[in-house]
Design a protein around this motif. Structure first.
Motif, PDB file in Angstrom:
ATOM      1  N   LYS A  53       2.642  -4.336 -29.393  1.00  0.00           N
ATOM      2  CA  LYS A  53       1.393  -3.856 -28.805  1.00  0.00           C
ATOM      3  C   LYS A  53       0.274  -4.734 -29.344  1.00  0.00           C
ATOM      4  O   LYS A  53       0.166  -4.948 -30.550  1.00  0.00           O
ATOM      5  CB  LYS A  53       1.146  -2.396 -29.186  1.00  0.00           C
ATOM      6  N   GLU A  55      -3.933  -5.059 -29.068  1.00  0.00           N
ATOM      7  CA  GLU A  55      -5.136  -4.334 -28.660  1.00  0.00           C
ATOM      8  C   GLU A  55      -6.356  -5.150 -29.089  1.00  0.00           C
ATOM      9  O   GLU A  55      -6.440  -5.589 -30.235  1.00  0.00           O
ATOM     10  CB  GLU A  55      -5.133  -2.979 -29.350  1.00  0.00           C
ATOM     11  N   GLU A  68      -5.602  -3.051 -23.999  1.00  0.00           N
ATOM     12  CA  GLU A  68      -4.344  -2.896 -24.729  1.00  0.00           C
ATOM     13  C   GLU A  68      -3.189  -3.242 -23.814  1.00  0.00           C
ATOM     14  O   GLU A  68      -3.189  -2.871 -22.639  1.00  0.00           O
ATOM     15  CB  GLU A  68      -4.244  -1.435 -25.188  1.00  0.00           C
ATOM     16  N   ARG A  70       1.353  -3.842 -23.861  1.00  0.00           N
ATOM     17  CA  ARG A  70       2.615  -3.666 -24.590  1.00  0.00           C
ATOM     18  C   ARG A  70       3.723  -4.435 -23.897  1.00  0.00           C
ATOM     19  O   ARG A  70       3.673  -4.647 -22.683  1.00  0.00           O
ATOM     20  CB  ARG A  70       3.010  -2.191 -24.638  1.00  0.00           C
ATOM     21  N   GLU A 148      -6.397  18.710 -26.053  1.00  0.00           N
ATOM     22  CA  GLU A 148      -6.386  17.275 -26.291  1.00  0.00           C
ATOM     23  C   GLU A 148      -7.441  16.863 -27.310  1.00  0.00           C
ATOM     24  O   GLU A 148      -7.357  15.799 -27.893  1.00  0.00           O
ATOM     25  CB  GLU A 148      -6.622  16.504 -24.981  1.00  0.00           C
ATOM     26  N   TYR A 164      -8.977  14.210 -31.854  1.00  0.00           N
ATOM     27  CA  TYR A 164      -8.346  14.156 -30.539  1.00  0.00           C
ATOM     28  C   TYR A 164      -6.955  13.541 -30.622  1.00  0.00           C
ATOM     29  O   TYR A 164      -6.628  12.820 -31.564  1.00  0.00           O
ATOM     30  CB  TYR A 164      -9.217  13.367 -29.544  1.00  0.00           C
ATOM     31  N   LYS A 165      -6.148  13.847 -29.607  1.00  0.00           N
ATOM     32  CA  LYS A 165      -4.806  13.283 -29.497  1.00  0.00           C
ATOM     33  C   LYS A 165      -4.890  11.976 -28.724  1.00  0.00           C
ATOM     34  O   LYS A 165      -5.500  11.908 -27.663  1.00  0.00           O
ATOM     35  CB  LYS A 165      -3.870  14.245 -28.766  1.00  0.00           C
ATOM     36  N   ARG A 166      -4.247  10.944 -29.261  1.00  0.00           N
ATOM     37  CA  ARG A 166      -4.212   9.631 -28.613  1.00  0.00           C
ATOM     38  C   ARG A 166      -2.983   9.521 -27.713  1.00  0.00           C
ATOM     39  O   ARG A 166      -2.089  10.354 -27.777  1.00  0.00           O
ATOM     40  CB  ARG A 166      -4.206   8.534 -29.668  1.00  0.00           C
ATOM     41  N   LYS A 167      -2.962   8.507 -26.859  1.00  0.00           N
ATOM     42  CA  LYS A 167      -1.848   8.322 -25.931  1.00  0.00           C
ATOM     43  C   LYS A 167      -0.505   8.225 -26.642  1.00  0.00           C
ATOM     44  O   LYS A 167       0.497   8.703 -26.147  1.00  0.00           O
ATOM     45  CB  LYS A 167      -2.042   7.037 -25.112  1.00  0.00           C
ATOM     46  N   ASP A 168      -0.501   7.579 -27.812  1.00  0.00           N
ATOM     47  CA  ASP A 168       0.757   7.362 -28.525  1.00  0.00           C
ATOM     48  C   ASP A 168       1.185   8.562 -29.368  1.00  0.00           C
ATOM     49  O   ASP A 168       2.167   8.508 -30.095  1.00  0.00           O
ATOM     50  CB  ASP A 168       0.675   6.109 -29.401  1.00  0.00           C
ATOM     51  N   GLY A 169       0.431   9.664 -29.273  1.00  0.00           N
ATOM     52  CA  GLY A 169       0.785  10.869 -30.008  1.00  0.00           C
ATOM     53  C   GLY A 169       0.101  11.005 -31.357  1.00  0.00           C
ATOM     54  O   GLY A 169       0.137  12.058 -31.975  1.00  0.00           O
TER      55      GLY A 169
END
Length: 178
Positions: A53, A55, A68, A70, A148, A164-169
């Protein structure tokens, strides 16, 4: 373009660092005229199992730009992220050129928006007290609520924060200043 390079779970070879530097220089040419807007840029390269990844985050005066990408081939991911960043930067530059006029009053267009139209877009409204929580307690509230994000007043700093929760958990923290 000067940038800070951060790596996680990977050690970059000199060849990879040179390649990344060349790709970032290509982007730098796009931004030459507006370099006074650029505050700082961070490049993060991470490896998780077989997935890379990359970014790029730039802090501009009044804006944050982030791209970003991947993939399994690091050179390809660097190419894609630099191309995407360059496209986003060109679009941002166009907006700057189109929206900044020498005489802003000359091109003043006032558009009246019906307040009812705006209010009709809001499906749900909640009001709550902004309680004091430690960061750990706020994370627990976030998980308990299943949301979220969670807005709270940090008991350590007495400032308004958002966890907050990010896309990757993983989790993120926004600290509001002022």
């Amino acid at each position: 373009m000067e940038y800070k390079l951060f790596t996680k779970n990977i050690e970059l070879t000199a060849a990879l660092e040179d390649y990344l530097e060349k790709r970032m220089e290509k982007i730098d040419r796009v931004f030459k005229k507006h370099d006074e807007l650029l505050m700082s840029t961070d490049v993060r390269v991470e490896k998780d199992r077989e997935l890379f990844k990359v970014e790029v985050t730039s802090h501009l005066k009044g804006n944050i730009m982030k791209v970003e990408e991947r993939g399994t081939d690091l050179y390809e991911v660097i190419d894609r992220v630099s191309d995407a960043y360059e496209r986003k930067l060109k679009k941002f530059k166009e907006k700057l050129q189109n929206h900044v006029s020498p005489n802003p009053l000359k091109e003043l267009n006032v558009e009246y928006v019906d307040e009812d139209d705006i209010l009709n877009k809001i499906d749900k409204r909640k009001r709550f007290d902004l309680n004091m929580y430690s960061l750990e307690e706020a994370i627990m509230q976030l998980e308990l609520l299943g949301h979220e994000f969670f807005v709270f007043r940090n008991s350590d700093t007495e400032e308004v924060n958002v966890v907050y929760k990010r896309k990757d958990g993983s989790l993120g923290l926004i600290e509001l200043i002022g």
